[in-house]
Design a protein around this motif. Structure first.
Motif, PDB file in Angstrom:
ATOM      1  N   SER A   1      63.563  13.903  46.606  1.00  0.00           N
ATOM      2  CA  SER A   1      63.589  13.600  44.987  1.00  0.00           C
ATOM      3  C   SER A   1      64.825  13.092  44.600  1.00  0.00           C
ATOM      4  CB  SER A   1      62.889  14.515  44.201  1.00  0.00           C
ATOM      5  OG  SER A   1      61.763  15.017  45.026  1.00  0.00           O
ATOM      6  N   GLN A   2      65.477  12.170  45.166  1.00  0.00           N
ATOM      7  CA  GLN A   2      66.902  11.790  44.803  1.00  0.00           C
ATOM      8  C   GLN A   2      66.903  10.756  43.566  1.00  0.00           C
ATOM      9  OE1 GLN A   2      68.479   9.693  48.133  1.00  0.00           O
ATOM     10  NE2 GLN A   2      68.777  11.681  49.371  1.00  0.00           N
ATOM     11  N   VAL A   3      65.883  10.101  43.446  1.00  0.00           N
ATOM     12  CA  VAL A   3      65.878   9.571  42.014  1.00  0.00           C
ATOM     13  C   VAL A   3      65.867  10.102  40.945  1.00  0.00           C
ATOM     14  CG1 VAL A   3      64.348   7.928  40.740  1.00  0.00           C
ATOM     15  CG2 VAL A   3      64.442   7.505  43.513  1.00  0.00           C
ATOM     16  N   LEU A   4      64.993  11.091  41.059  1.00  0.00           N
ATOM     17  CA  LEU A   4      65.097  12.085  39.723  1.00  0.00           C
ATOM     18  C   LEU A   4      66.452  12.643  39.316  1.00  0.00           C
ATOM     19  CD1 LEU A   4      63.406  13.354  37.300  1.00  0.00           C
ATOM     20  CD2 LEU A   4      62.776  15.302  38.718  1.00  0.00           C
ATOM     21  N   ALA A   5      66.940  12.914  40.370  1.00  0.00           N
ATOM     22  CA  ALA A   5      68.412  13.743  40.197  1.00  0.00           C
ATOM     23  C   ALA A   5      69.511  12.598  39.806  1.00  0.00           C
ATOM     24  CB  ALA A   5      68.758  14.383  41.609  1.00  0.00           C
ATOM     25  N   GLU A   6      69.164  11.242  40.465  1.00  0.00           N
ATOM     26  CA  GLU A   6      70.257  10.367  40.096  1.00  0.00           C
ATOM     27  C   GLU A   6      69.936   9.920  38.615  1.00  0.00           C
ATOM     28  OE1 GLU A   6      69.524   7.268  42.958  1.00  0.00           O
ATOM     29  OE2 GLU A   6      70.471   8.398  44.661  1.00  0.00           O
ATOM     30  N   VAL A   7      69.008   9.852  38.210  1.00  0.00           N
ATOM     31  CA  VAL A   7      68.553   9.133  36.831  1.00  0.00           C
ATOM     32  C   VAL A   7      68.924  10.256  35.803  1.00  0.00           C
ATOM     33  CG1 VAL A   7      66.821   8.565  35.155  1.00  0.00           C
ATOM     34  CG2 VAL A   7      66.649   7.590  37.449  1.00  0.00           C
TER      35      VAL A   7
END
Length: 565
Positions: free
Chosen positions: A514-520
């Motif tokens: 779930s890298q997208v959530l962490a990055e955003v």
């Protein structure tokens, strides 16, 4: 449901069992382990850790309880083992959530291998007897293309279908200027093609997919060249027991890929020559649907037209219950759904759906890595078969109490001699659940109403939102075949900024993917905090722990003075 008189027990090692699909000769279970089926106690199997914990609090020491899906595993995708089969074949009671929470192979394994005397309970359905409330599974990601899946609607009871039955959809022909594929990208990014014309259409299981009765699955769709494609699908019911499959019909579905869909619709209307309009489907959530009870195939669509015209998932609350605005009665939970005739519908795959073929292993059926291909996204990463009702009832503690009462009644019927202990244990546990419900409500109520928004990775918290007044603001659903687009990230960023949320929430079990959530979250300087949904881990080991931990995490991370993980 078959009851048990006293402590009836199946013993010995000659019981033959079948694992999941039952396409291989039945395997024979070895005798049960010492301290298991022969120790005189009631033998209970539960599919998930949450159900096992509820049952353990009712059974106490009077039952031997086995959990099928291990802690940390995803019940939506867990495949049963021969060890699981051995546990089931000796069971007196089997407890599943159902409503298609569990991977269908688990349900088939239970139903195929339970002894005749055993009691088999679908808790989410049975709990309505004790006022458990179910809500529709609302799916609305506001995608800028059609979100196209597959669905089986209806019960098929008149055709002999049961919850263990399946419907097989097979591609019988695919015509178009390039290759068409319908595929699913599983949790760790590995694609699995169900329909693929790149190597020709094959009979049998090669270009087909099976779904449980009354189920839905997300799909990705790829088209290697622009133009008009036609996909013909045939459906058949694979009911339990002997006999040939029941034929359910076949239909051709038309896709306008990278070309003007309205022009394609006009040409199709001219070919039909009966003056009937042809619809263009270019937004919202839609499914190529087998209607069991009608024995036909249709397109079930939640929205038609510009995605800005309304919410394709939830419908217009001003018209709920208004008969002038009701859609297809099969479309439970989607009040504005419509059943569209495939012969009079064009599915639009716009030019903006053009994307490079992913470089990951297994995508060769789409072309060489980097080549352009038109893609309709799967939207939710991973194998994700479900029904119309949200199966995560336990996020409202009052529903968990109804589960406990059903478990108490079930164990009492299976073992009348233990009735006193089961009732006493259930009474004490129900008191603890009342205290837990009050704690969750009071804890979440401390969060300012303007901060009570949940942004997460899994659409599993609708019951939590309804019971404890939390707004489910959104969940991350990247395109599984490519990196999330700029538009995907912009939408998530806009949600976080417009609601001024101080934190987003991530299930520990899916953190690695779930890298997208962490990055955003990092880009917007908001915290990433834990939340638990389907499974326990080393920090949360009981249902009460799970509910209290989620309430604590929400309060800690959403309250301004507590907005650090």
């Amino acid at each position: 449901m078959t009851g048990v008189t006293g402590r009836a027990r199946r013993t010995g090692g000659a019981a033959c069992v079948a694992l999941a699909a039952a396409v291989v000769p039945a395997a024979c279970a070895a005798p049960g382990p010492a301290g298991g089926p022969d120790d005189g106690r009631l033998q209970v199997v539960a599919t998930t850790g949450i159900l096992a914990d509820l049952a353990r609090n009712v059974a106490g020491d009077s039952a031997d309880l086995t959990q099928i899906v291990p802690d940390g595993a995803d019940p939506h995708s867990y495949e049963p083992t021969l060890r699981d089969v051995r546990d089931v074949v000796y069971a007196d009671v089997a407890l599943s959530n159902y409503l298609l929470l569990e991977e269908h192979a688990v349900v088939k394994m239970l139903d195929a291998n339970l002894p005749e005397h055993a009691t088999n309970v679908s808790l989410a359905e049975a709990a309505t007897k004790y006022a458990a409330e179910v809500i529709p599974l609302v799916e609305n990601l506001n995608l800028d293309t059609v979100w196209l899946g597959l669905r089986v609607s209806g019960t098929g009871q008149d055709l002999g279908a049961t919850r263990a039955s399946e419907v097989r959809l097979s591609a019988t022909s695919i015509d178009g200027p390039g290759d068409l594929s319908g595929f699913l990208t599983e949790t760790f990014g590995n694609p699995r093609a169900y329909f693929d014309s790149s190597d020709g259409i094959q009979a049998g299981d090669r270009d087909s997919v099976t779904l449980p009765v009354d189920a839905h699955t997300h799909m990705s769709w790829g088209f290697t060249e622009p133009g008009v494609y036609r996909l013909e699908l045939a459906a058949e019911l694979l009911a339990d027991g002997p006999g040939a499959p029941v034929q359910l019909g076949r239909e051709s579905f038309t896709f306008a890929v990278g070309v003007d869909p309205h022009g394609v619709a006009a040409d199709l209307a001219a070919d039909l020559g009966d003056g009937t309009d042809v619809e263009v489907l270019d937004a919202g959530h839609a499914d190529l649907t087998v209607r069991l009870d009608d024995r036909d195939l249709v397109i079930q669509a939640d929205a038609i037209g510009d995605p800005g015209e309304g919410d394709p998932g939830e419908g217009d609350p001003d018209h709920e219950g208004d008969p002038d605005h009701e859609g297809d009665p099969d479309a439970v939970g989607h009040p504005h759904s419509a059943s569209l005739d495939p012969a009079r519908t064009v599915i639009s795959v716009p030019a903006k759906a053009l994307a490079p073929v992913p470089a990951g292993r297994g995508f060769g059926f789409l072309g060489r890595a980097g080549d352009p291909v038109h893609l309709l996204p799967q939207a939710v990463l991973g194998k994700h078969v479900h029904g119309e009702i949200d199966p995560h009832l336990w996020h409202d503690v009052r529903n968990a109490k109804a589960y406990v009462q059903v478990i108490r009644d079930t164990l009492t019927a299976a073992d009348p001699e233990g009735a006193g202990e089961y009732h006493a244990n259930a009474g004490r546990y129900l008191t603890l659940l009342d205290e837990t419900d009050a704690y969750v409500a009071e804890t979440i109520a401390e969060i300012p109403r303007t901060r009570r928004y949940l942004v997460t990775t899994h659409d599993a918290f609708a019951y939590l939102g309804r019971a404890y007044d939390v707004e489910i603001a959104g969940f991350v659903a990247p395109n599984p075949a490519t990196e999330p687009s700029v538009a995907d990230r912009v939408r998530l960023t806009r949600t976080i900024r417009s609601l001024d949320v101080p934190a987003v929430f991530l299930e520990p079990s899916v953190a690695a993917r779930s890298q997208v959530l962490a990055e955003v979250a990092a880009e917007n300087e908001v915290a990433v905090c834990p939340i638990w949904s389907d499974a326990f881990d080393d920090r949360v080991t009981t249902y009460v722990d799970l509910m209290r931990a989620n309430a604590d995490s929400l309060r800690r991370c959403l309250t301004p003075e507590r907005s650090t993980p």
